[in-house]
Design a protein around this motif. Structure first.
Motif, mmCIF file in Angstrom:
data_model
loop_
_atom_site.group_PDB
_atom_site.id
_atom_site.type_symbol
_atom_site.label_atom_id
_atom_site.label_comp_id
_atom_site.label_asym_id
_atom_site.label_seq_id
_atom_site.Cartn_x
_atom_site.Cartn_y
_atom_site.Cartn_z
ATOM 1 N N SER A 2 0.796 -1.202 0.023
ATOM 2 C CA SER A 2 0.071 0.025 0.014
ATOM 3 C C SER A 2 0.897 1.242 -0.055
ATOM 4 O O SER A 2 0.536 2.205 -0.665
ATOM 5 C CB SER A 2 -0.934 0.005 1.396
ATOM 6 N N THR A 3 1.910 1.152 0.725
ATOM 7 C CA THR A 3 2.927 2.232 0.557
ATOM 8 C C THR A 3 3.385 2.711 -0.767
ATOM 9 O O THR A 3 3.574 3.835 -1.409
ATOM 10 C CB THR A 3 3.964 2.189 1.533
ATOM 11 N N GLY A 5 2.164 1.575 -3.411
ATOM 12 C CA GLY A 5 0.914 2.003 -4.464
ATOM 13 C C GLY A 5 0.803 3.392 -4.267
ATOM 14 O O GLY A 5 0.313 4.074 -5.131
ATOM 15 N N GLY A 6 0.997 4.037 -2.835
ATOM 16 C CA GLY A 6 0.727 5.479 -2.733
ATOM 17 C C GLY A 6 1.704 6.188 -3.339
ATOM 18 O O GLY A 6 1.423 7.407 -3.868
ATOM 19 N N MET A 7 3.019 5.672 -3.565
ATOM 20 C CA MET A 7 4.138 6.329 -3.998
ATOM 21 C C MET A 7 4.122 6.505 -5.733
ATOM 22 O O MET A 7 4.689 7.276 -6.185
ATOM 23 C CB MET A 7 5.444 5.878 -3.734
ATOM 24 N N PRO A 9 1.785 7.304 -8.069
ATOM 25 C CA PRO A 9 1.565 8.652 -8.888
ATOM 26 C C PRO A 9 2.659 9.778 -8.624
ATOM 27 O O PRO A 9 3.063 10.474 -9.618
ATOM 28 C CB PRO A 9 0.234 9.176 -8.058
#
Length: 86
Positions: A2-3, A5-7, A9
């Motif tokens: 999830s970390t 995936g957040g990075m 963009p």
């Protein structure tokens, strides 16, 4: 995951900025961002518009490449250093 995936963009935007920060190309990045963020144009629509813009850009810049360069005047004015094209 999830970390990471957040990075994604931020990494994608950084890659775009690295490629697009040429003085004559930043306008295309800005137009694509405006189309996506404010006009809610789907990604496929932006890609099709970008392909059309790239084709027009190529035609325009190719026409500029084929123009002859202006002849430079001789600063010294001597006849010994002049070059003639046959």
């Amino acid at each position: 995951f999830s970390t990471a995936g957040g990075m994604m963009p931020a990494v994608g935007l950084a890659m775009l900025l690295t490629m697009m920060m040429k003085k004559n190309m930043w306008i295309f990045l800005l137009l694509g961002f405006i189309m996506a963020a404010f006009l809610n144009v789907p990604t496929v629509g932006i890609a099709l518009a970008a392909c059309a813009a790239a084709g027009v850009w190529d035609v325009i810049t190719e026409g500029q490449k084929n123009q002859p360069a202006p002849a430079a005047a001789s600063a010294a004015g001597s006849d010994d250093d002049e070059e003639y094209d046959l």
